[in-house]
Scaffold this motif. Structure first.
Motif, short mmCIF file in Angstrom:
data_model
loop_
_atom_site.label_atom_id
_atom_site.label_comp_id
_atom_site.label_asym_id
_atom_site.label_seq_id
_atom_site.Cartn_x
_atom_site.Cartn_y
_atom_site.Cartn_z
N ASP A 75 -5.80 -1.77 -4.54
CA ASP A 75 -4.53 -1.93 -5.52
C ASP A 75 -4.08 -3.05 -4.44
O ASP A 75 -3.80 -4.17 -4.98
CB ASP A 75 -3.63 -0.83 -4.94
N LEU A 76 -3.95 -3.12 -2.79
CA LEU A 76 -3.23 -4.71 -2.59
C LEU A 76 -4.33 -5.67 -2.79
O LEU A 76 -3.88 -6.66 -3.01
CB LEU A 76 -3.34 -4.08 -1.13
N SER A 77 -5.69 -5.91 -2.96
CA SER A 77 -6.45 -6.75 -3.52
C SER A 77 -6.51 -7.59 -4.63
O SER A 77 -6.52 -8.39 -5.06
CB SER A 77 -7.74 -5.98 -2.99
N LEU A 78 -5.23 -6.63 -5.96
CA LEU A 78 -5.01 -6.82 -6.10
C LEU A 78 -3.96 -8.01 -6.60
O LEU A 78 -3.93 -9.08 -7.41
CB LEU A 78 -4.84 -5.82 -7.87
N GLY A 79 -3.24 -7.30 -5.40
CA GLY A 79 -1.85 -8.34 -5.66
C GLY A 79 -0.27 -7.12 -6.00
O GLY A 79 0.55 -7.94 -6.10
N LEU A 80 -1.27 -6.02 -6.52
CA LEU A 80 0.06 -5.41 -6.12
C LEU A 80 0.91 -4.70 -4.57
O LEU A 80 0.87 -4.80 -4.06
CB LEU A 80 -0.41 -3.58 -6.55
N GLN A 81 2.46 -4.90 -5.72
CA GLN A 81 3.54 -4.91 -4.75
C GLN A 81 3.22 -3.04 -4.21
O GLN A 81 3.20 -2.23 -4.35
CB GLN A 81 5.18 -5.26 -5.16
N ASP A 82 4.10 -2.73 -2.63
CA ASP A 82 3.96 -1.51 -2.50
C ASP A 82 4.71 -0.53 -3.63
O ASP A 82 3.97 0.54 -4.26
CB ASP A 82 5.20 -1.56 -0.90
N ARG A 83 5.85 -0.65 -4.53
CA ARG A 83 5.80 -0.48 -5.29
C ARG A 83 5.30 0.34 -6.16
O ARG A 83 5.12 1.60 -6.87
CB ARG A 83 7.96 -1.08 -5.64
N MET B 122 2.18 8.66 -4.60
CA MET B 122 3.07 8.17 -3.77
C MET B 122 4.23 7.63 -3.65
O MET B 122 4.75 7.14 -4.57
CB MET B 122 2.12 7.75 -2.52
N SER B 123 4.87 7.93 -2.55
CA SER B 123 6.30 7.64 -2.15
C SER B 123 6.15 6.06 -1.32
O SER B 123 4.79 5.85 -0.55
CB SER B 123 6.83 7.72 -1.28
N LEU B 124 6.92 5.40 -1.51
CA LEU B 124 7.15 3.93 -1.11
C LEU B 124 6.76 4.14 -0.19
O LEU B 124 5.65 3.18 0.67
CB LEU B 124 8.31 2.86 -1.23
N ARG B 125 7.16 4.65 1.29
CA ARG B 125 7.35 4.36 2.76
C ARG B 125 5.68 5.62 2.90
O ARG B 125 4.61 4.94 3.72
CB ARG B 125 7.96 5.62 3.53
N THR B 126 4.87 6.14 2.30
CA THR B 126 3.38 6.91 2.65
C THR B 126 2.53 5.47 2.15
O THR B 126 1.88 5.52 2.70
CB THR B 126 3.43 7.54 1.85
N VAL B 127 2.84 5.07 0.83
CA VAL B 127 2.25 3.45 1.21
C VAL B 127 2.23 2.65 2.07
O VAL B 127 0.93 1.80 2.88
CB VAL B 127 2.73 2.87 -0.28
N GLN B 128 3.06 2.26 3.10
CA GLN B 128 2.78 1.61 4.09
C GLN B 128 2.54 1.92 4.76
O GLN B 128 2.35 1.47 5.59
CB GLN B 128 5.11 1.40 3.98
N ASN B 129 2.13 3.66 4.81
CA ASN B 129 1.62 3.69 6.41
C ASN B 129 0.39 3.64 5.97
O ASN B 129 -0.10 4.16 7.03
CB ASN B 129 2.05 5.46 6.54
N ARG B 130 0.38 4.14 5.30
CA ARG B 130 -1.74 3.74 4.35
C ARG B 130 -1.83 2.34 4.82
O ARG B 130 -3.19 2.17 5.59
CB ARG B 130 -1.53 3.71 2.87
N LEU B 131 -1.52 1.60 4.58
CA LEU B 131 -1.20 0.05 4.93
C LEU B 131 -1.22 -0.08 6.05
O LEU B 131 -2.53 -0.97 6.84
CB LEU B 131 -0.20 -0.75 4.52
#
Lengths: 238, 238
Positions: A158-166, A174-183
């Motif tokens: 998803d990141l590589s497509l250019g999607l934002q965290d939201r 996932m929640s926003l913060r979880t995505v950021q943890n994955r990142l």
DNA sequence: AGACCTTATGCGGGAACCCGCAATGCTCTT
DNA sequence: AAGAGCATTGCGGGTTCCCGCATAAGGTCT
């Protein structure tokens, strides 16, 4: 047994045809295709059950072609035959292989004997066979435990497509913060340093994609496939 | 005339060797290499003046190998011979070709006749020759005037490394705001929409890299080369 | 049970990013 | 010479991103 050979390089195609007739007396007919669309048509028209598939082709790539073939008949036996030992290909394949289907992954640099063995094991015996070179690659440990788990890989796509965290959060549930943890763990595992040698801060998102490409965790075909999947997902809700 | 053939695919190598001996009676010896390092050694040891070079190889890629060869003797004649018509390759080559050197770029799908022609034109006559397929690609107009100029391309390379605006500005000798303007036009030319269909905002930087890869404006080899160049630049100041 | 670890999530702030607005300087046309 | 057009640069604000800190839930070991 009818075999479909999907390969756009004429030299490799004729070599493979040569090995096929030499190795498998069970083969009665060999059909040809030079890209995914042709493969789909041929397989449907000729009711093919054994395929040798190149991965990198113009037009539709080998993994998407395989997905279509397997959707139509899940017991199709496919030997993937590629120049490149990219982790991205292996992930792509294991994401789409149906329950107890036979498939194999062999490098084009494999010696003739190993190719013969793989052809018999996969196409005739219905085994699963992955080139040792590729398997070894998957377990590499260039930096400590850098194997991505599935959810991390999904976030990376998803990141590589250019999607934002939201949006990633929404898509992955996932929640926003979880995505950021994955990142965070992605940055760690891909070796994204917050600064380069010379105290030069970097853009981590772009850097992550860069590293994923250079380590062959992703490749360009992966990006194209992910793009199409994202579009499907997006239109399937509204 | 001594010719060095740099090619890691044995089928393509033997085909090329075949065509070489058939087409060019001037050729006295054919040397082989399967990657950039070998090519460098061979060329130096044998004082090679004519080269046929595959672009995508493991280890050192063809463009970097060519750069080294040309640094050692600028009159080396090189025919690049590749599977892919990526704009990235063409840009990479034209960035390193010395003043009035002879070179050519031919696709592996080119028919035998055209290959013969190119071999004679480049290696013997010292002409410059680019496959029409590739030339056409360069002038494509899929979206309005999307050809990047040199400064835009340089910024794109820096972006793809993950550099931040400030660092790009420093490296390119531009102001911060100018870099951002370059990025704006990059986003425009690469077709980076601020929102996708469904009102989904995106991360433009990552999206720009994604688009550049999918349109073959960049490829993974380009990224690797850019990385090494950046490291050189970084260590050459301090 | 209790201590402990891992994972998911919320909050908040500093940095980076995107970009509209405006001023300056250069080139080209008339 | 005056004006149009384009590139370069500064400023400011709204948004996103990165991440430390804190909390809660669920699992494991002794």
């Amino acid at each position: 047994m009818k075999v479909l050979l999907v390969e756009d390089d004429q030299f490799h195609a004729s070599y493979m045809e040569d090995v096929l007739v030499e190795t498998l007396p069970e083969v009665t007919q060999i059909f040809h295709a030079v890209n995914g669309q042709e493969a789909e048509r041929e397989a449907r028209a000729m009711s093919i059950e054994a395929v040798v598939m190149d991965l990198r082709m113009s037009q539709c790539n080998g993994i998407e072609a395989a997905q279509i073939l397997w959707q139509e008949r899940a017991d199709t036996r496919i030997l993937f035959w590629s120049n490149y030992a990219d982790e991205a290909y292996l992930r792509g394949i294991s994401a789409i292989v149906p329950e107890d289907s036979a498939y194999g992954y062999l490098l084009k640099t494999a010696p003739r004997d190993r190719l013969k063995l793989a052809l018999r094991a996969v196409l005739v015996e219905g085994q699963i066979m992955v080139d040792r070179e590729i398997h070894r690659l998957q377990r590499r440990t260039s930096s400590p435990r850098n194997t991505l788990d599935d959810s991390e890989f999904a976030v990376l796509l998803d990141l590589s497509l250019g999607l934002q965290d939201r949006m990633i959060a929404e898509r992955q549930g996932m929640s926003l913060r979880t995505v950021q943890n994955r990142l965070l763990s992605l940055y760690d595992k891909l070796g994204v340093e917050d600064v380069s040698d010379d105290e030069t801060p970097i853009n981590k998102r772009v850097r992550a994609l860069n590293r994923a490409l250079i380590t062959r965790t992703l490749n360009i075909e992966t990006l194209e496939t992910a793009e199409r999947e994202f579009e499907r997902w997006q239109s399937s809700r509204a």
